[in-house]
Scaffold this motif. Structure first.
Motif, short mmCIF file in Angstrom:
data_model
loop_
_atom_site.label_atom_id
_atom_site.label_comp_id
_atom_site.label_asym_id
_atom_site.label_seq_id
_atom_site.Cartn_x
_atom_site.Cartn_y
_atom_site.Cartn_z
N PRO A 158 0.82 -1.22 0.00
CA PRO A 158 0.00 0.00 0.00
C PRO A 158 0.85 1.26 0.00
N LEU A 159 0.39 2.26 -0.74
CA LEU A 159 1.12 3.52 -0.86
C LEU A 159 1.01 4.38 0.39
N PHE A 160 -0.05 4.18 1.15
CA PHE A 160 -0.36 5.09 2.26
C PHE A 160 -0.36 4.35 3.59
N ARG A 161 -0.05 5.13 4.64
CA ARG A 161 -0.13 4.59 6.00
C ARG A 161 -1.38 5.09 6.71
N GLY A 162 -1.93 6.22 6.25
CA GLY A 162 -3.11 6.78 6.87
C GLY A 162 -4.21 6.99 5.83
N TYR A 163 -5.45 6.60 6.21
CA TYR A 163 -6.61 6.72 5.33
C TYR A 163 -7.72 7.45 6.09
N ILE A 164 -8.19 8.55 5.51
CA ILE A 164 -9.23 9.35 6.16
C ILE A 164 -10.44 9.39 5.23
N ALA A 165 -11.51 8.70 5.63
CA ALA A 165 -12.69 8.54 4.77
C ALA A 165 -13.89 9.24 5.40
N PHE A 166 -14.31 10.35 4.79
CA PHE A 166 -15.48 11.09 5.26
C PHE A 166 -16.71 10.67 4.47
N SER A 167 -17.66 10.07 5.15
CA SER A 167 -18.93 9.66 4.54
C SER A 167 -18.74 8.99 3.19
N PRO A 168 -18.02 7.87 3.14
CA PRO A 168 -17.77 7.21 1.86
C PRO A 168 -19.04 6.65 1.21
N GLU A 169 -19.14 6.82 -0.10
CA GLU A 169 -20.20 6.18 -0.87
C GLU A 169 -19.64 4.83 -1.32
#
Length: 380
Positions: A158-169
């Protein structure tokens, strides 16, 4: 009232950083066109230094970039997170195509696949080649883009260590796929998910299901936080969620507060100084970059060492202060405290007096040193 004050702070911060934003048009062979991006460098950024900064990628940069930048600047100013480089991707005209996925596999295909590769194979390498970025990366999205960011978790690395998901569709099967994937993560991964009580009902129900799935994941490498904000709708929840996400992801990075001092430092099996070293080793391990020991944490160790009567910890701390803050009153003050604790009044006085010629710090002033000098002189 608290929410009102928070938004005023954000507005002031946006005004502060607006003039520092770099606007570029990045030519993309993957997309077959150029894409407008916004780049926010941290305060005091020096391209000649050896400091590396976390990279934060913001999709839906047309409207999400500014609130993220304001919060990043505010939290890094107070030392609650490292200074970071923020990059926003404008998607106003191409959003649906960029964030699309296959109706058969539910993974990116065609336009969505090209946008997926644009971020990983063109945008990130471009930013890395031009700026001082660390390997700690975060990606942020809202509704469609909050779903899209999950696809990066399914890469072998994975490219990222942190994932921030606001109200995902959420795309079909994402709840099951994501929880299964996160069970197998071998690298510390931070995942923040948010909705609101007034969010779009169809989205909210699936988000709540996803939360139930992620809460059941038993993996010490997953650091998960969920918020369901009272009275927040699909848009206002973003303003509430950004600082929560930052606090969650950079909780370890934050200076030692009263709670950590009482519950962790004072109860630590080793010395207060050993606790400090372990904390900073963990920061480097978790985030991939070294943090300079801040004065607040030196004060905490000194207080704990004096409370426990731990002379060795104070001695180690004085050496650290002298090494890290040789031109500051910090070095003289804590060396003086060590000698004072050791009963060597003469050397304590010498260090306090030598500190009068050094630079004041946030907590150590000339008046403080003079008070220590007069106190010891009165005891002689």
């Amino acid at each position: 009232m608290t929410k009102v004050l928070f938004f005023f702070v954000c507005v002031l911060s946006f005004n502060l950083v607006a003039s520092q934003v770099i606007y570029e048009s990045l030519e993309s062979s993957k997309l077959g066109e150029s894409r407008d991006i916004k780049i926010q460098l941290p305060r005091g950024y020096d391209p000649e230094s050896d400091v590396l900064y976390p990279l934060i990628i913001v999709m839906d940069g047309d409207y999400l970039f500014e609130p993220v930048v304001g919060n990043i600047d505010y939290h890094s100013y107070w030392g609650d997170m490292p200074k970071s480089i923020v990059v926003g991707i404008n998607q106003r005209e191409t959003r649906n195509e960029d964030l699309s996925y296959s109706a058969e596999t539910y993974f990116p295909s065609d336009e969505g696949s090209r946008f997926f590769e644009f971020i990983g194979m063109e945008l990130i390498p471009y930013i890395n080649s031009k700026y001082l970025t660390s390997e700690f990366r975060i990606i942020i999205g809202h509704d469609l883009s909050a779903n899209f960011l999950n696809f990066y978790l399914f890469k072998e690395e994975p490219l990222f260590r942190g994932y921030i998901a606001f109200s995902p569709e959420l795309s079909p099967e994402m709840e099951t796929r994501l929880s299964e994937r996160l069970k197998t993560q071998t690298e510390d991964t931070f995942y923040y998910l948010a909705t609101g009580t007034n969010d779009v009902n169809e989205l909210k129900q699936k988000i709540l299901q996803l939360d139930n799935s992620l809460k059941s994941v038993e993996n010490p490498k997953l650091h998960y936080r969920f918020d369901n904000f009272e009275d927040a709708d699909h848009y206002s929840l973003v303003g509430l969620g950004i600082p929560k996400a930052i606090n969650e992801i950079f909780g370890l990075f934050k200076p030692i507060n009263r709670k950590e001092y009482d519950e962790k430092m004072l109860t630590y099996e080793g010395s207060p100084y050993e606790y400090l070293m372990k904390k900073y080793e963990d920061i480097e391990f978790f985030y991939g970059f070294e943090k300079k020991v801040v004065e607040n944490d030196i004060r905490a160790v000194a207080a704990a060492a004096r409370k426990k009567g731990d002379l060795d910890a104070m001695k180690d701390l004085s050496k650290l202060a002298s090494r890290e803050y040789s031109k500051s009153m910090i070095s003289a003050y804590y060396t003086g405290l060590y000698y004072e604790m050791d009963g060597n009044t003469k050397k304590a006085l010498q260090n306090y007096q030598s500190g009068l010629l050094l630079t004041e710090s946030q907590f150590i002033t000339k008046d403080m040193l003079l008070d220590k000098i007069y106190e010891l002189q009165d005891k002689k």
